[in-house]
Every structure is written in C-alpha cells, then in structure tokens.
Design an enzyme around this catalytic site. Sequence first.
Site, PDB file in Angstrom:
ATOM      1  N   TYR A   1      11.651  20.324   5.514  1.00 43.71           N
ATOM      2  CA  TYR A   1      11.836  21.511   4.690  1.00 43.71           C
ATOM      3  C   TYR A   1      10.713  22.504   4.871  1.00 43.71           C
ATOM      4  O   TYR A   1       9.555  22.120   4.991  1.00 43.71           O
ATOM      5  CB  TYR A   1      11.883  21.115   3.205  1.00 43.71           C
TER       6      TYR A   1
ATOM      7  N   ASP B   1       5.617  17.002  -3.256  1.00 42.72           N
ATOM      8  CA  ASP B   1       5.029  17.432  -1.993  1.00 42.72           C
ATOM      9  C   ASP B   1       3.559  17.837  -2.058  1.00 42.72           C
ATOM     10  O   ASP B   1       2.844  17.703  -1.074  1.00 42.72           O
ATOM     11  CB  ASP B   1       5.845  18.588  -1.395  1.00 42.72           C
TER      12      ASP B   1
END
Length: 735
Positions: A466, A378
Amino acid sequence: MDARNLLVLLSFGITLVLLVTWFHLPLLSLTNKEALNCNIYSGWCTSKNRFHSSSSDPNPINKPTTFSNHHQQLKHEFDVPRHPLDPLTIQEFNEVRAVLSTHPLFKSSNSYTLNSLVLEEPDKELVLKWKKGQPLLPRKASIVALVKGVTHTLTVDLNTNQITNHETSPAAGYPTMTIEEMMSVLDVPLKNNEFNNTITKHGVDLADLVCLPLSSGWYGTPVEENIRLIKVQCYSRKGSVNFYMKPIEGVTVLVDMDKKEVVSITDNGQNIPIANGVDTDYRYSVQKLNKELKLINPISLEQPKGPSFTVDGHIVKWANWEFHLKPDPRAGIIISQAKVRDPDTSELRSVIYKGFTSELFVPYMDPTDGWYFKTYMDAGEYGFGLQAMPLDPLNDCPRNAYYMDGVFASADGTPFIQPNMICIFESYAGDIAWRHAECPITDMRVTEVRPKVTLVVRMAAAVANYDYIMDWEFQTDGLIRSKVGLSGILMVKGTTYENMNQVPDQEYLYGTLLSENIIGVIHDHFITYYLDMDVDGSDNSFVKVNIKRQETSPGESPRKSYLKAVRKVAKTEKDAQIKLQLYDPSEFHVVNSLKKTKVGNPVGYKLVPGATAASLLDPEDPPQKRAAFTNNQIWVTPYNKSEQWAGGLLVYQSQGDDTLQVWSNRDRPIENKDIVLWYTVGFHHVPCQEDYPIMPTVSSSFDLKPVNFFERNPILRMPPNFKDDLPVCKAQDSA
Ligand SMILES: *[C@@H]1O[C@H](CO)[C@@H](O)[C@H](O)[C@H]1NC(C)=O
Ligand SMILES: *[C@@H]1O[C@H](CO)[C@@H](O)[C@H](O)[C@H]1NC(C)=O
C-alpha cells in the site's frame, strides 16, 4: 535473486542517485517587459530559479543499490542542529553510539537492536521560550532498544555524554521493527526444507519467490506468550513485477523473530492455483499504448519570480505561515510550532505546537486462517517514516518542489539517509480563494477575484503493497488541510474461482473477484492524527457547538422550525470522546477563552472532518482493543509528553493496555488546559476491478480552520493575478 535481495531492492531500490541539490540562485530581477520577451531573456523560462532534484531516473527500481548510502551521507555529514526540535544529526548519532558502546548492554553488536533512536524533544515550555539566536537547548537522544527480548528505554544526554535515564518497559508489546529485522526474517523459511518443498508443491520455482514480513497482531493465545512473532507469506514474481497479484495462497510461516526460527508452517491452499499475472505489470515501459487514446499535453506550474517559500534548516516560511518541519522514522512528517501572521497586527500567532500521524490501523475483513491476523498498525509496527520511499521528482511532486531528506538510525545506530523523503511546493490548481461579481442590476460593475495558492508538504510511504500519500496543506486564509491519499497495490487472496458464476455465496468471498483467481479482500484504513493545538497560546478549551433543530412556539413565526448552535465546553476527557453523526451534527472548536476578538468572541480553530468511516468491529475483538484509539473519531486529552502514540509506545503484539482509549478514560480535566486534539480519518474499502492491478488514488482529508481567530477575512488585501505578472513563454523555452 533470492527473496531477501528482492526485499532489499524494494526497500532501498530507489535510493541510489537521488541526490538533491538546492540551487538557491538569486532571484532573477527581470522587469515585466523583459520577462515577457522570453525569446531574448529566457531567464525564468529556464529552470534556474527553481528548486532542483538532480534525479530524473524514470525507472529507479532497476538500479543496483547498497544498504549504506555513502553519497547522501556526505551531503549531511556537516549538518548541525539550529533549532531545539531539529532531528539528530549524523554526528549526534555517532556520539550516541559511542556513549552506548560503553554500557554493558550494548557491548556485543549482535545482542541488541536499536528499534528507535530519535531526538528527545526538550520540554515544551523551554521550546516555547527559546528564541532564534539563543544557545541551543541541551540535546538529548531517546532510545528504544531490544536486548534479549526485553525492551529498554534510555536517554542519552549529548552535552554530558551520559546515559541519564534507563528503564525497562513493563508494558506488553514490542517496539517498531527495524528494517534489518524485517529483512532478516525473510531468510528464515528458506532454511527449512519443509518450506522449500511446500513452495515447490505449489508449482513455484524458488528462484521466483518473493516473501513479505507480516506483523501477526495479538490474539491472546498461548503460542504468543513471551515470544516475538511474525508471519511470512510469499508470492511468485514469475512474469510480472506485480508479484502481489500472484499470491501463494494458504501458505503461512510463523517465525520467531528473535531466535530466527520457523515455529510452524501452514499450508491449506494446495488446490488454489497461482494467478497468471497477465497484464498486471504497472510499469510505463511495458504498457501497450492505445493510439486512440487522447493524451494530456505536458503540464507544469510556472513561477516567473521563483518560489515564495524558504527552507532554512527545518524552518519553512511561506506567505503568512511559519513552521518547523522534520522527518521522523515512526510518524513520517512532524509539523511543529505552526504559526500564522495576523494581517492586522503583523503578529505571528501560534496555531499548532505539534501535529503528526500518530498511528494507523488497517484490519482486513477475512476471518480465515491465512488472513484473520492482518490488522496492521503501520506506524508503530513498521515505522511510517522508515517506509517513506524517495519521492519521484516531476511525478510525486511538481517541478517547483524542494526536497528534504530524512536522516535516521539503523539497528546498530549507524545513520543512514532516506533521500527525497519529503517535498514542499506551492500548489495552484486554478481554484479561487474568494470572489464577488456585482450583478448588472446594481450598475456598480465590481468584479473582484483572488486565485488560491497553497503550500503543500508531502510524503509517500509505501508500507509493502500500500502507498499512503500524506499531505499537509497550508492556505493563506489560515486553513490547514491534512490529506491522506491511498494508492499502491491491493493485498489480494488467491482463489479457485475464475468467474462470479462459479461463486455459490458471494458473502463468503470476503471481497470482490477482481480477475481470474484473485479476490480483493475488504479492509479498512484508519489514520489517527495527534494535533497539539496551541491556539494563541497553550491553554485552550474544546467546545462542541451542537447544531440543533428548534421548533417555534405556536404563533411565533410562520416558520415551524429553525437551527440553532448550542455551545458546550468539554470539562473532562469523556465529554470529548466523540462519534460523528450526520443527524446530530456539531462543530468542534478549540478556543482560547482568554483571548477575544474586538467584538468579544473567543479566538479559535475548528476541526472540520471530511468524508470518513468508523470502525465497526466488536470493541472486544482483539485487534479493535489494540486499536481502541479508533473507537471515536475525536478525542481530547490534556498534554502529556509521554502520550503521543495512540496505540502505545510499544505497538507490536500490544494488548491494548496503553492506548488513547485507556488514557482518555482517566477522564482528566481539559478545560483551559494545554490540550491535544486527536482525529481519525477512516476508509472502508470494498475493492473493485478498477483497483486492479494498481489502485487509482482515493483521498480523504480534514481541515483545521480559523473560527473567530482573525478580525475579518485575513486575505482581503491579497492582490489578484495581473496579466503583466504572468508572461507567456514559448513552449520551447521551458526547461
Ligand atoms: C531452500 O531454497 C533456497 C533457494 O533455492 C536455498 O538457498 C536453500 O538452501 C533451500 N533450503 C534448504 C533447507 O534446502
Ligand atoms: C502521563 O502519561 C503517562 C502514560 O500514559 C501516565 O502514566 C501518567 O500518569 C500521565 N500523567 C498525567 C499527569 O496524567
């Protein structure tokens, strides 16, 4: 609204009016007696002496928004750097653009993207020597640009307005995607009639389509060669804002990110229905309230004399701590030059030169076509700071929080503001810093207790579904806790199953049936921290203090065994490649062997791991090779300015040739050297029904704790709470 607009909303939908104003009014000087009488002197009971955020929009996603956030820009227009590590300012971004525009590579605005444009930090030794009041060190910008599929790294000197360094990268992999790239790939499938037909065949109206840009990993297949790829998968937002719970399962579009063309469309989910999405909306405004439910009364922390910390530019001072704090598009939060004041000598002593989240790795555990590639990194692929959404005052951070904006560059170098990106607040959870009560048998009647107050620096990054809540928490006893909270929404898989009694073999669900037609797929989260420890100076050593069972010799003692601590200094990098073990435990100290306490112990800090998980993937599995920095929980490397990103500078489609594992395998000397400690927090996540439709936060953390750093308990002289210092205000006085 089409998919693109919806993503714009998701990425920037919370930005419009979150203008933060820091009312730094002089502290109210009320005597205790006056303060007690809150009806007349309502001073501190109002919010006047608190840091303020002027936004309290409970539902910002419904607001219209624009990409250029003019309001916030005005607020930062006249920012000037005051510390060598201060991030680039709006004016500096504009100067960089002007310099770049003179270079042939950047002549035409649609032929390049600036995937990273940040301060090039001055050399560490210069920063360490710099003192407040001295002229600022020369300002430089570091740029990673993609031009016609080639990655260029450049340095722009802002004092001479010259490009002083220009290289093309030989490494495999591509830079972090820009927000513009993530958004623009979502238009691509819609230009393809086959895609439209596929979606329609799944019974989804194109008007309800929401798509996500999913980094595709790297698997060494011919189709991946010399092409920057991304996968697009879509959802239906019909009937719920929680579109994640309505996947159009089996449809994957492979897109050429540079040519903006569809490479292939796969559909192997024709028989899988779209889940109904009933009761998946998580907004408060649509919840059916249950009158039987006991609610908690409103709660907040009161600070009668105002906050105890100051933020001066990017320098934060609180209690015995002082550090530099800056938002970063890739790392999120960067803490630099964290120093703690010694209560005996009053000296500010260095603990960390630089600490940040270096990389994340989130592999999903489903080897089938639509899922195998989901192995996200990420920070390097999406930009952890770029995904940090504005914090929601009163809920993300308490009322006594101060907010810091990020000032970042967009793909063409134009600056934009990431408002309310970081918050800083003092936290008091009713915990105890230390205590002792003498029991009656001694007849001494001593009871001494100290309340525990900490300073928290927080960011929340929402990387699509998320949400990562990232905290750095400073304690007055010298401890630093770094905490990761996971929340947000699961990435789920559509299925024909509506009940477990239809499932022949649970193992091949790759997860848990959470609701009709919805599987929560098993996955891991790894968060790797870069911790350039400078314990009382740069030259440190890493000591493994192994706790071992020692058997006594016959007749030596009534005891058969006891524990002893065996210290071993790591000489080279391989000595410090550490896998945690419950039955062969160790403490992990970073010490300065040249600085000793009065009784002769080397001063140090220890890394204290919290609950964690290790990667169980095959080391030769392509995603694990790319994320080889998760092969150990602890690593120590000698300081090297170009080794900061654990997965390499270019992580997108990387092949694992520039990871922490590769650097550490050089096995360089690390004893009495400027060293960097790396630690990975891990989670295995087997979803359960409580994670549906949105997950209650799960947290883990690690500590950096002083070990023989101070001569004695550093908070011995801290005062307790006295009743007179904490006047009780009437509820209605509280603003
Ligand atoms: C696919 O559908 C979208 C949304 O309705 C539309 O804008 C687009 O033109 C369609 N594409 C083609 C090739 O027809
Ligand atoms: C510093 O790091 C770079 C990138 O890994 C490497 O090429 C270089 O050799 C390193 N320098 C030293 C002295 O280890």
